[in-house]
Structure formats: C-alpha cells, structure tokens
Design a protein around this motif. Structure first.
Motif, PDB file in Angstrom:
ATOM      1  N   GLU A  92      36.211  56.069  47.248  1.00  0.00           N
ATOM      2  CA  GLU A  92      37.382  56.948  47.277  1.00  0.00           C
ATOM      3  C   GLU A  92      38.319  56.786  46.093  1.00  0.00           C
ATOM      4  O   GLU A  92      39.121  57.667  45.811  1.00  0.00           O
ATOM      5  CB  GLU A  92      38.148  56.757  48.583  1.00  0.00           C
ATOM      6  CG  GLU A  92      37.383  57.272  49.786  1.00  0.00           C
ATOM      7  CD  GLU A  92      38.221  57.317  51.049  1.00  0.00           C
ATOM      8  OE1 GLU A  92      39.363  56.817  51.045  1.00  0.00           O
ATOM      9  OE2 GLU A  92      37.721  57.874  52.035  1.00  0.00           O
ATOM     10  N   SER A  93      38.248  55.663  45.376  1.00  0.00           N
ATOM     11  CA  SER A  93      39.144  55.458  44.234  1.00  0.00           C
ATOM     12  C   SER A  93      38.596  56.089  42.945  1.00  0.00           C
ATOM     13  O   SER A  93      39.298  56.133  41.937  1.00  0.00           O
ATOM     14  CB  SER A  93      39.394  53.963  44.010  1.00  0.00           C
ATOM     15  OG  SER A  93      38.210  53.327  43.578  1.00  0.00           O
ATOM     16  N   ASN A  95      36.958  59.236  40.510  1.00  0.00           N
ATOM     17  CA  ASN A  95      37.166  60.666  40.299  1.00  0.00           C
ATOM     18  C   ASN A  95      35.914  61.239  39.627  1.00  0.00           C
ATOM     19  O   ASN A  95      34.962  60.513  39.346  1.00  0.00           O
ATOM     20  CB  ASN A  95      38.446  60.936  39.492  1.00  0.00           C
ATOM     21  CG  ASN A  95      38.401  60.382  38.080  1.00  0.00           C
ATOM     22  OD1 ASN A  95      37.370  60.414  37.414  1.00  0.00           O
ATOM     23  ND2 ASN A  95      39.516  59.875  37.600  1.00  0.00           N
ATOM     24  N   LYS A 128      41.375  63.791  39.904  1.00  0.00           N
ATOM     25  CA  LYS A 128      41.883  63.495  41.243  1.00  0.00           C
ATOM     26  C   LYS A 128      40.937  62.525  41.948  1.00  0.00           C
ATOM     27  O   LYS A 128      39.709  62.689  41.908  1.00  0.00           O
ATOM     28  CB  LYS A 128      41.992  64.797  42.048  1.00  0.00           C
ATOM     29  CG  LYS A 128      42.643  64.645  43.402  1.00  0.00           C
ATOM     30  CD  LYS A 128      42.816  66.027  44.048  1.00  0.00           C
ATOM     31  CE  LYS A 128      43.563  65.940  45.354  1.00  0.00           C
ATOM     32  NZ  LYS A 128      43.810  67.285  45.913  1.00  0.00           N
ATOM     33  N   LYS A 129      41.497  61.501  42.597  1.00  0.00           N
ATOM     34  CA  LYS A 129      40.673  60.528  43.318  1.00  0.00           C
ATOM     35  C   LYS A 129      40.023  61.178  44.538  1.00  0.00           C
ATOM     36  O   LYS A 129      40.635  62.000  45.218  1.00  0.00           O
ATOM     37  CB  LYS A 129      41.529  59.337  43.746  1.00  0.00           C
ATOM     38  CG  LYS A 129      41.992  58.501  42.580  1.00  0.00           C
ATOM     39  CD  LYS A 129      42.792  57.311  43.047  1.00  0.00           C
ATOM     40  CE  LYS A 129      43.220  56.491  41.831  1.00  0.00           C
ATOM     41  NZ  LYS A 129      43.965  55.299  42.221  1.00  0.00           N
ATOM     42  N   GLY A 131      39.439  60.061  47.395  1.00  0.00           N
ATOM     43  CA  GLY A 131      40.151  59.798  48.635  1.00  0.00           C
ATOM     44  C   GLY A 131      41.162  60.882  48.965  1.00  0.00           C
ATOM     45  O   GLY A 131      41.564  61.031  50.118  1.00  0.00           O
ATOM     46  N   GLN A 132      41.554  61.663  47.972  1.00  0.00           N
ATOM     47  CA  GLN A 132      42.515  62.750  48.159  1.00  0.00           C
ATOM     48  C   GLN A 132      41.822  64.106  48.321  1.00  0.00           C
ATOM     49  O   GLN A 132      42.488  65.117  48.494  1.00  0.00           O
ATOM     50  CB  GLN A 132      43.487  62.800  46.973  1.00  0.00           C
ATOM     51  CG  GLN A 132      44.282  61.526  46.802  1.00  0.00           C
ATOM     52  CD  GLN A 132      45.065  61.510  45.492  1.00  0.00           C
ATOM     53  OE1 GLN A 132      44.768  62.254  44.561  1.00  0.00           O
ATOM     54  NE2 GLN A 132      46.059  60.648  45.432  1.00  0.00           N
ATOM     55  N   PHE A 133      40.491  64.131  48.280  1.00  0.00           N
ATOM     56  CA  PHE A 133      39.730  65.372  48.422  1.00  0.00           C
ATOM     57  C   PHE A 133      39.634  65.763  49.896  1.00  0.00           C
ATOM     58  O   PHE A 133      39.515  64.906  50.779  1.00  0.00           O
ATOM     59  CB  PHE A 133      38.306  65.202  47.902  1.00  0.00           C
ATOM     60  CG  PHE A 133      38.125  65.424  46.420  1.00  0.00           C
ATOM     61  CD1 PHE A 133      39.156  65.232  45.522  1.00  0.00           C
ATOM     62  CD2 PHE A 133      36.896  65.802  45.930  1.00  0.00           C
ATOM     63  CE1 PHE A 133      38.973  65.431  44.166  1.00  0.00           C
ATOM     64  CE2 PHE A 133      36.692  66.008  44.571  1.00  0.00           C
ATOM     65  CZ  PHE A 133      37.742  65.827  43.690  1.00  0.00           C
ATOM     66  N   SER A 134      39.610  67.074  50.160  1.00  0.00           N
ATOM     67  CA  SER A 134      39.285  67.568  51.495  1.00  0.00           C
ATOM     68  C   SER A 134      37.787  67.378  51.725  1.00  0.00           C
ATOM     69  O   SER A 134      37.024  67.129  50.781  1.00  0.00           O
ATOM     70  CB  SER A 134      39.640  69.052  51.608  1.00  0.00           C
ATOM     71  OG  SER A 134      38.762  69.827  50.795  1.00  0.00           O
ATOM     72  N   LYS A 135      37.357  67.537  52.981  1.00  0.00           N
ATOM     73  CA  LYS A 135      35.928  67.418  53.290  1.00  0.00           C
ATOM     74  C   LYS A 135      35.111  68.445  52.506  1.00  0.00           C
ATOM     75  O   LYS A 135      34.048  68.142  51.979  1.00  0.00           O
ATOM     76  CB  LYS A 135      35.698  67.568  54.794  1.00  0.00           C
ATOM     77  CG  LYS A 135      34.263  67.321  55.205  1.00  0.00           C
ATOM     78  CD  LYS A 135      34.144  67.197  56.702  1.00  0.00           C
ATOM     79  CE  LYS A 135      32.727  66.987  57.140  1.00  0.00           C
ATOM     80  NZ  LYS A 135      32.246  65.646  57.014  1.00  0.00           N
ATOM     81  N   LYS A 138      34.748  67.364  48.903  1.00  0.00           N
ATOM     82  CA  LYS A 138      33.777  66.268  48.805  1.00  0.00           C
ATOM     83  C   LYS A 138      32.350  66.811  48.837  1.00  0.00           C
ATOM     84  O   LYS A 138      31.479  66.348  48.098  1.00  0.00           O
ATOM     85  CB  LYS A 138      33.996  65.252  49.928  1.00  0.00           C
ATOM     86  CG  LYS A 138      35.263  64.444  49.778  1.00  0.00           C
ATOM     87  CD  LYS A 138      35.483  63.518  50.959  1.00  0.00           C
ATOM     88  CE  LYS A 138      36.769  62.715  50.790  1.00  0.00           C
ATOM     89  NZ  LYS A 138      37.023  61.828  51.944  1.00  0.00           N
TER      90      LYS A 138
END
Length: 159
Positions: A92-93, A95, A128-129, A131-135, A138
């Motif tokens: 998640e960290s 990009n 953008k990391k 971990g900040q993405f929507s499903k 991703k």
C-alpha cells in the motif's frame, strides 16, 4: 517455448484441505480461446487458478502451460503470463512509478510506455500511494500491470 496446441492443460489435479477437496479436475484451454469458471463460493475456482499458477502445489495431478510443466518450468512460464487477483498484490505504500521500476526488473518484456499509457487511459495517478486507491482503481492498476509485458496468457481471479 516449444510448439503447443493448448495454452493450459490441467490433468487430474486434486488438493485436500480440512472440509474441502478439489477432486480430480481436468480441462484444456486451447491457445487463442477464452475460458471462464462459474460456480458458487467455495467450489474450488481460486484453488484451481492458484494451482495453475503454482502458488498452491496439488496433492496429485499435473498442470502444463504452453506445453511445459508448471512446476519444472515455473520461472520461464511466469515470464509469459499475467495474473489479476481480487486483492491488490502490491504494498500500500507504493505508487505506480514504483511498480514500473520493480516490474521492469521482473519481466524481461516489460514496456514502461505501455504501462503509463494504460495509467493515462484508466485515469490513474502515478504518484498516489496504493493505500489511498479505491477498489476500482486498484483493479485498474492490476490490469494495467498485467497488460504491460506482452504476456501470452492472462489469468484473472474475480477481477
């Protein structure tokens, strides 16, 4: 890779777990074709896919991809396939720029230009990391990654 008629040949794979058995599954996927698994939760679809990808070792049976044993030729085969899973396989960290650098070292045929083209097409940010993405973001990232190294076979599990 040698000459082959079937992209995937699954012969008699069996895998036992407490409360579940994948029992004697056999099928072929002719190269150039599309195949889908349909079944209820717990039917063994993901177990079969993970066995094809050599993530899970079967208790018995064999899997050939491009005419090659998937265990004996795992590294060679995995250069030629892509897999997309329900869950993002990247930390998640990270990009998209990180993934480009990492996968360029993993896949001999990695194409950064293609990868970034898919990111633009899917409107995915590069810095953008995850971990900040929507499903959905991703999933698009996985698809962009899967399509960016000229794979001969695409395997998707609940994508």
């Amino acid at each position: 890779m040698n000459d082959y008629e079937n992209a995937i040949e699954v012969k008699g794979i069996t895998k036992h777990y407490d409360g579940f058995t994948l029992d004697n599954v056999s099928f072929n996927v002719v190269k150039g074709s599309i195949m889908g698994f349909i079944g209820q939760n717990g039917a063994g679809k993901s177990t079969t896919i993970n066995t094809i990808l050599n993530i899970i070792k079967p208790d018995s049976g064999t899997v050939n991809i491009f005419g090659l044993d998937n265990q004996e030729h795992e590294v060679e085969i995995k250069q030629e396939i892509s897999a997309v899973f329900d869950e993002l396989p990247f930390h998640e960290s990270l990009n998209a720029n990180h993934i480009n650098v990492i996968l360029k070292d993993v896949f001999h045929k990695w194409d950064s230009e293609t990868f970034f083209s898919y990111l633009d097409r899917f409107q995915l940010p590069r810095k953008k990391k995850f971990g900040q993405f929507s499903k959905g973001m991703k999933m698009k990232l996985q698809i962009a990654s899967a399509l960016s190294h000229n794979a001969k076979l695409l395997i998707m599990d609940e994508a």
